[in-house]
Design a protein around this motif. Sequence first.
Motif, short mmCIF file in Angstrom:
data_model
loop_
_atom_site.label_atom_id
_atom_site.label_comp_id
_atom_site.label_asym_id
_atom_site.label_seq_id
_atom_site.Cartn_x
_atom_site.Cartn_y
_atom_site.Cartn_z
N TRP A 177 0.84 -1.20 0.00
CA TRP A 177 0.00 0.00 0.00
C TRP A 177 0.88 1.25 0.00
O TRP A 177 0.57 2.24 -0.65
N GLU A 178 1.96 1.19 0.76
CA GLU A 178 2.84 2.35 0.86
C GLU A 178 3.44 2.69 -0.51
O GLU A 178 3.52 3.85 -0.90
N PHE A 179 3.86 1.63 -1.24
CA PHE A 179 4.40 1.87 -2.59
C PHE A 179 3.36 2.55 -3.46
O PHE A 179 3.66 3.52 -4.17
N ALA A 180 2.14 2.02 -3.42
CA ALA A 180 1.10 2.57 -4.29
C ALA A 180 0.77 4.01 -3.90
O ALA A 180 0.44 4.84 -4.75
N ARG A 181 0.87 4.32 -2.62
CA ARG A 181 0.58 5.68 -2.16
C ARG A 181 1.63 6.67 -2.68
O ARG A 181 1.33 7.80 -3.04
N LYS A 182 2.88 6.19 -2.70
CA LYS A 182 4.03 7.03 -3.03
C LYS A 182 3.93 7.64 -4.44
O LYS A 182 4.36 8.77 -4.67
N TYR A 183 3.39 6.86 -5.39
CA TYR A 183 3.37 7.34 -6.77
C TYR A 183 2.26 8.36 -6.98
O TYR A 183 1.12 8.14 -6.62
N GLU A 286 -0.28 -10.79 -10.95
CA GLU A 286 -0.92 -9.48 -11.04
C GLU A 286 -0.75 -8.76 -12.38
O GLU A 286 -1.66 -8.10 -12.84
N THR A 287 0.42 -8.89 -13.01
CA THR A 287 0.55 -8.19 -14.30
C THR A 287 -0.34 -8.84 -15.37
O THR A 287 -0.93 -8.16 -16.20
N ALA A 288 -0.45 -10.18 -15.31
CA ALA A 288 -1.32 -10.88 -16.26
C ALA A 288 -2.78 -10.49 -16.02
O ALA A 288 -3.53 -10.24 -16.97
N LEU A 289 -3.13 -10.39 -14.76
CA LEU A 289 -4.50 -10.01 -14.39
C LEU A 289 -4.82 -8.62 -14.95
O LEU A 289 -5.90 -8.39 -15.51
N ILE A 290 -3.87 -7.72 -14.83
CA ILE A 290 -4.10 -6.35 -15.31
C ILE A 290 -4.30 -6.35 -16.83
O ILE A 290 -5.21 -5.70 -17.35
N HIS A 291 -3.48 -7.13 -17.55
CA HIS A 291 -3.65 -7.19 -19.01
C HIS A 291 -5.02 -7.75 -19.36
O HIS A 291 -5.66 -7.31 -20.30
N ALA A 308 2.27 -0.98 -8.73
CA ALA A 308 2.16 0.19 -7.87
C ALA A 308 2.59 1.46 -8.62
O ALA A 308 2.13 2.56 -8.31
N GLU A 309 3.46 1.28 -9.62
CA GLU A 309 3.91 2.43 -10.41
C GLU A 309 3.10 2.54 -11.70
O GLU A 309 2.59 3.60 -12.05
N SER A 310 2.99 1.41 -12.41
CA SER A 310 2.30 1.42 -13.69
C SER A 310 1.51 0.13 -13.84
O SER A 310 2.07 -0.92 -14.15
N GLY A 311 0.21 0.21 -13.56
CA GLY A 311 -0.63 -0.98 -13.60
C GLY A 311 -1.74 -0.85 -14.60
O GLY A 311 -1.49 -0.65 -15.80
N TYR A 312 -2.98 -0.93 -14.12
CA TYR A 312 -4.14 -0.87 -15.00
C TYR A 312 -4.16 0.47 -15.74
O TYR A 312 -4.02 1.54 -15.12
N ASN A 313 -4.30 0.42 -17.04
CA ASN A 313 -4.24 1.63 -17.89
C ASN A 313 -2.99 2.47 -17.61
O ASN A 313 -3.03 3.69 -17.68
N ARG A 314 -1.93 1.80 -17.22
CA ARG A 314 -0.62 2.43 -16.92
C ARG A 314 -0.68 3.39 -15.73
O ARG A 314 0.13 4.30 -15.60
N LYS A 315 -1.67 3.21 -14.89
CA LYS A 315 -1.78 4.05 -13.70
C LYS A 315 -1.39 3.22 -12.47
O LYS A 315 -1.50 1.99 -12.48
N PRO A 316 -0.98 3.90 -11.39
CA PRO A 316 -0.62 3.17 -10.18
C PRO A 316 -1.80 2.31 -9.70
O PRO A 316 -2.92 2.79 -9.59
N THR A 317 -1.51 1.04 -9.45
CA THR A 317 -2.57 0.08 -9.13
C THR A 317 -2.12 -0.81 -7.98
O THR A 317 -0.97 -1.26 -7.97
N ASN A 318 -3.01 -1.02 -7.03
CA ASN A 318 -2.69 -1.92 -5.94
C ASN A 318 -3.58 -3.15 -6.06
O ASN A 318 -4.80 -3.04 -6.06
N VAL A 319 -2.95 -4.32 -6.16
CA VAL A 319 -3.71 -5.56 -6.29
C VAL A 319 -3.60 -6.36 -5.00
O VAL A 319 -2.50 -6.65 -4.53
N ASN A 320 -4.74 -6.68 -4.41
CA ASN A 320 -4.76 -7.57 -3.24
C ASN A 320 -5.74 -8.70 -3.47
O ASN A 320 -6.74 -8.53 -4.17
N ASN A 321 -5.47 -9.81 -2.83
CA ASN A 321 -6.34 -10.96 -2.97
C ASN A 321 -7.53 -10.86 -1.99
O ASN A 321 -7.50 -10.09 -1.03
N VAL A 322 -8.57 -11.60 -2.24
CA VAL A 322 -9.81 -11.53 -1.46
C VAL A 322 -9.58 -11.78 0.04
O VAL A 322 -10.02 -11.01 0.88
N GLU A 323 -8.85 -12.85 0.34
CA GLU A 323 -8.67 -13.20 1.75
C GLU A 323 -7.86 -12.12 2.47
O GLU A 323 -8.14 -11.80 3.62
#
Lengths: 596, 158
Positions: A177-183, A286-291, A308-323
Amino acid sequence: MSYKMHILVCGGTGCRASASQNIIERLQDSLKEQNLHNEVQVIATGCFGFCEKGPIVKIMPDNTFYVQVKPEDAPEIVHEHIIKGRKVERLLYRDPERKIAVSDSKHMGFYKKQLRIALRNCGFIDPENIEEYIGRDGYAALAKCLSELKPEEVIQEIKLSGLRGRGGGGFPTGLKWEFARKYQSDQKYVVCNADEGDPGAFMDRSIMEGDPHSVIEAMAICGYSIGANKGLVYIRAEYPLAIERLRIAIRQAEEYGLLGTNIMGTGFDFTIEIRYGAGAFVCGEETALIHSMEGQRGEPTTKPPFPAESGYNRKPTNVNNVETLANIPVILTKGAGWFNKIGSEKSKGTKVFALAGKINNVGLIEVPMGTTLREVIYEVGGGIKNDKKFKAVQTGGPSGGCLTEKHLDTPIDFDNLIAAGSMMGSGGMIVMDEDDCMVAVAKFYLEFIVEESCGKCSPCRIGNKRLLEILTRITEGKGSMSDLETLENLSKVIKDTALCGLGQTSPNPVLSTLENFYDEYVAHIRDHKCPSGQCKALLSYKIDPKLCVGCTLCARNCPVDAIIGERKEPHFIDTAKCIKCGTCIDKCKFKAISVV
Amino acid sequence: MSEIKLAENKVKELEKVCAEHGHQPGELINVLHKAQSIFGYLPREVQEIVACKLGIPVSKVYGVVTFYSFFTMTPKGEHPISVCMGTACYVRGAEKVLDEFKRALGLQVGETSADGKFSLSSLRCVGACGLAPVVLIGEKVYGRVVPGDVEKILKELN
């Protein structure tokens, strides 16, 4: 309206498959007939976990736990239990050791060692009613974050709790989360990975079916912390019930102003959309999921850049699992100090496991990290089915390994499992007994990997195919001793050179079975024998004329009419016709049929 | 391969779906999900329409359709039979059940019978591991199946 009693009926996938929907209808009909429908409420809940004994029906407030209930039992439950206050003895769980009926789940071996944090509401609340979630402190954590805590403070609390990602990697959630916040960016995303592709693991689906609001609340908290106002749930299309419950939950949260704009009047906006997976194991990466969410083939890409830097639509993205997400609200309401006292030194909290295979109590369990495999298998799981001998437990799904007797006292946590040559993975735990052939099991996993490899990098695409060919050869009795060396070398090369997590862990089942069950490989190669009697090419079925009484049961059940013989005379198997399906062995009451 | 004539009302419905998704290439997977529920499968002709409406090459659509196991280019049978080959079902004998279905139907995994009645596939974990091995036929779940049950199940459907 306030009800005096509640009848909770499991509405999880397993119990629904055994007609729990009908049980609900029959209960409601019976209550109506008795004019009790305004006093007793029937609720379809999420999974109770004890799938082996499903469908489960629980009566509140007296906590009576009925197992293997059938629709036709409904009138009796209403007449006896609800009206007369007498428990329906025959539907109670019977303790296999003490041979007594147990009515309270707290006293069942299956539940005693469990501590339910992620599954805290599964089996307690109606997942389609937001008020029930709120009634159990739901959305209190979000309210606390929005009104009392700065985003940095929320992240600090999650870091302090020691929570690590439950999807497989075990990466510290607070740090992520901290990484994703930073960008800095005009748009950020929170993604919930609900693409549970590990065969034999169904915890994420159970959480979404039984407690969808906990995931929604956690996503909103994550959004607040990292500075995102859009959430996306990437969920398997094969989970129609979970999708339905999630949709209902999102709609209700919007109606209650817990999603949308200006949440609780704090100026924080957050919306959630659902995206569908389409069946690809690699999309758990996570990268495959985003694609895949972007409408493309779900192929992974190298990291960095991290999502966290470049994810979904090249925007910062944080991926967490359900549990992982399901743990968040309760950490924030009860405090990091409460959470980090549970578990082992480096793995805090609990873990949900889908316990399955040759075990008495198949089901979904949640135990503190650090519980041993022995406790899970023998106490929670109730031991091996049909009193057979334990052989191995496979953890971590297709990327994990097979652990043996000598690992039984290992406390389960992220690091110990890796040290033992397996991994936590998403929490599949498949128990195998003496009848399972470990070479065939390794082959089974490789078949899965070869089917699911995305094909982008050659070590995974070609290497695993070669591994599978060698394993197939061995199970057909055509292997050579040099194959074993090749298996090991090739496995190591794939581990070192594959692009993503799938490929890097794909040879684990091969390596761990080679290490722990080397003799079985040798038996297949040198003696052309499958010691467990599983590899078809290496065995034939035989009837012992001394033991066969000529009851004809095997002949009547043989699907290909390969068994010949007169009534009351010993029977014979026509090996040319026999397809080695094993039905005759299962049916024979005199143990006259054996595999040679 | 011969051309398939798609029903006009279904094509209209598909075009509407594409429009609802704003003809966005990023919506490809969502559109394909809906297309499959309209047509039951995704033949070349359907893929061509989707490609055209979303403004992307047919090769890209084909690439996505063949990547994901949920999408199929062959029509399913009236009774789609899926044998769960998740690990829990596998160790409880799912392979033998699958073999028996293959034998009894004369079909391989992924095939549909000539009369369109049955299709056979394997799937990974329906999450009913307590009932392993599990067979899914349409919406109905059959639990604790043994090879000897197969003939009976098929008779029930015939």
